[in-house]
Scaffold this motif. Structure first.
Motif, mmCIF file in Angstrom:
data_model
loop_
_atom_site.group_PDB
_atom_site.id
_atom_site.type_symbol
_atom_site.label_atom_id
_atom_site.label_comp_id
_atom_site.label_asym_id
_atom_site.label_seq_id
_atom_site.Cartn_x
_atom_site.Cartn_y
_atom_site.Cartn_z
ATOM 1 N N THR A 102 0.819 -1.218 0.000
ATOM 2 C CA THR A 102 0.000 0.000 0.000
ATOM 3 C C THR A 102 0.850 1.265 0.000
ATOM 4 N N PHE B 63 2.388 4.020 -5.118
ATOM 5 C CA PHE B 63 1.255 4.729 -5.703
ATOM 6 C C PHE B 63 1.338 4.774 -7.223
ATOM 7 N N GLU C 292 -0.294 4.185 -11.132
ATOM 8 C CA GLU C 292 -1.586 4.572 -11.691
ATOM 9 C C GLU C 292 -2.658 3.520 -11.438
ATOM 10 N N VAL C 293 -2.275 2.255 -11.423
ATOM 11 C CA VAL C 293 -3.203 1.172 -11.101
ATOM 12 C C VAL C 293 -2.544 0.346 -10.013
ATOM 13 N N ARG C 294 -3.283 0.147 -8.932
ATOM 14 C CA ARG C 294 -2.730 -0.603 -7.813
ATOM 15 C C ARG C 294 -3.621 -1.810 -7.553
ATOM 16 N N LYS D 105 -5.238 -4.439 -5.369
ATOM 17 C CA LYS D 105 -5.624 -4.760 -3.992
ATOM 18 C C LYS D 105 -6.491 -6.005 -4.114
ATOM 19 N N GLU E 289 -7.360 -0.704 -8.194
ATOM 20 C CA GLU E 289 -7.552 0.682 -7.783
ATOM 21 C C GLU E 289 -6.995 1.569 -8.889
ATOM 22 N N ARG F 57 -6.004 4.978 -10.111
ATOM 23 C CA ARG F 57 -5.633 6.173 -9.375
ATOM 24 C C ARG F 57 -5.531 7.429 -10.251
ATOM 25 N N ASP G 261 -8.073 10.979 -7.942
ATOM 26 C CA ASP G 261 -8.470 10.580 -6.595
ATOM 27 C C ASP G 261 -9.760 11.233 -6.132
ATOM 28 N N SER G 262 -10.058 12.388 -6.654
ATOM 29 C CA SER G 262 -11.285 13.063 -6.232
ATOM 30 C C SER G 262 -11.678 14.073 -7.297
#
Length: 171
Positions: A23, A26, A28-30, A32, A36, A38, A41-42
């Protein structure tokens, strides 16, 4: 790894330690228990569902997934790096393969929209998930990203001040 750390004698790493360690990166794609994405983010309320809908349209429909793969399958490593490095500076206007990233974005949005349409998940009003792509479609139509719009405001009506961003883009 062998339990020989002076600060933790006899302690060996666990799978949970590995999961925690993963974790801290960081990309672009993580990975889990899900992928995820990325890329954003918002964002403002009207775009909160846009990015997830975009990816659902591409990844959750086999035809869309195949179309998306055809769109990018022959991108060279150099081209992928040029996109990664160039988009933050040039946005949708970055030249790419005789066109621009905007052309690529429009094609990807079209593929995603078709994937969402085929999923046919509708709300109580009978509208499918494509409604969430609206803000992205508007940007693609205008040919201007959210960052470019903020720069236009900064250099225009805001007269070089960052103060209005806290009022106009609070979310």
């Amino acid at each position: 790894m062998d339990g020989r750390l002076p600060a933790l004698p006899g302690e060996r790493p666990t799978m949970q330690d590995w999961a925690d360690h993963c974790t801290t990166a960081f990309p672009e794609v993580r990975l889990k228990k899900y992928l995820e994405m990325r890329g954003a983010d918002s964002g403002p309320w009207n775009r909160i569902c846009a990015l997830p809908a975009f990816w659902v349209g591409l990844l959750y429909d086999d035809d869309a997934l195949d179309e998306a793969w055809e769109l990018v399958r022959d991108f060279s490593m150099e081209e992928r790096h040029a996109l990664r490095d160039g988009v933050p500076k040039h946005g949708l206007k970055l030249p790419f393969r005789g066109g621009t990233v905007l052309d690529l974005a429009r094609r990807a949005l079209e593929i995603s929209a078709r994937g969402l349409a085929r999923r046919a998940n509708t709300n109580d009003n009978g509208m499918d998930e494509r409604i969430f792509l609206g803000p992205l479609m508007e940007m693609a139509e205008a040919g201007t990203s959210a960052a470019e719009r903020k720069l236009e405001l900064f250099h225009g009506p805001w007269k070089g001040s960052v103060e209005p961003v806290y009022r106009e883009f609070a979310y």
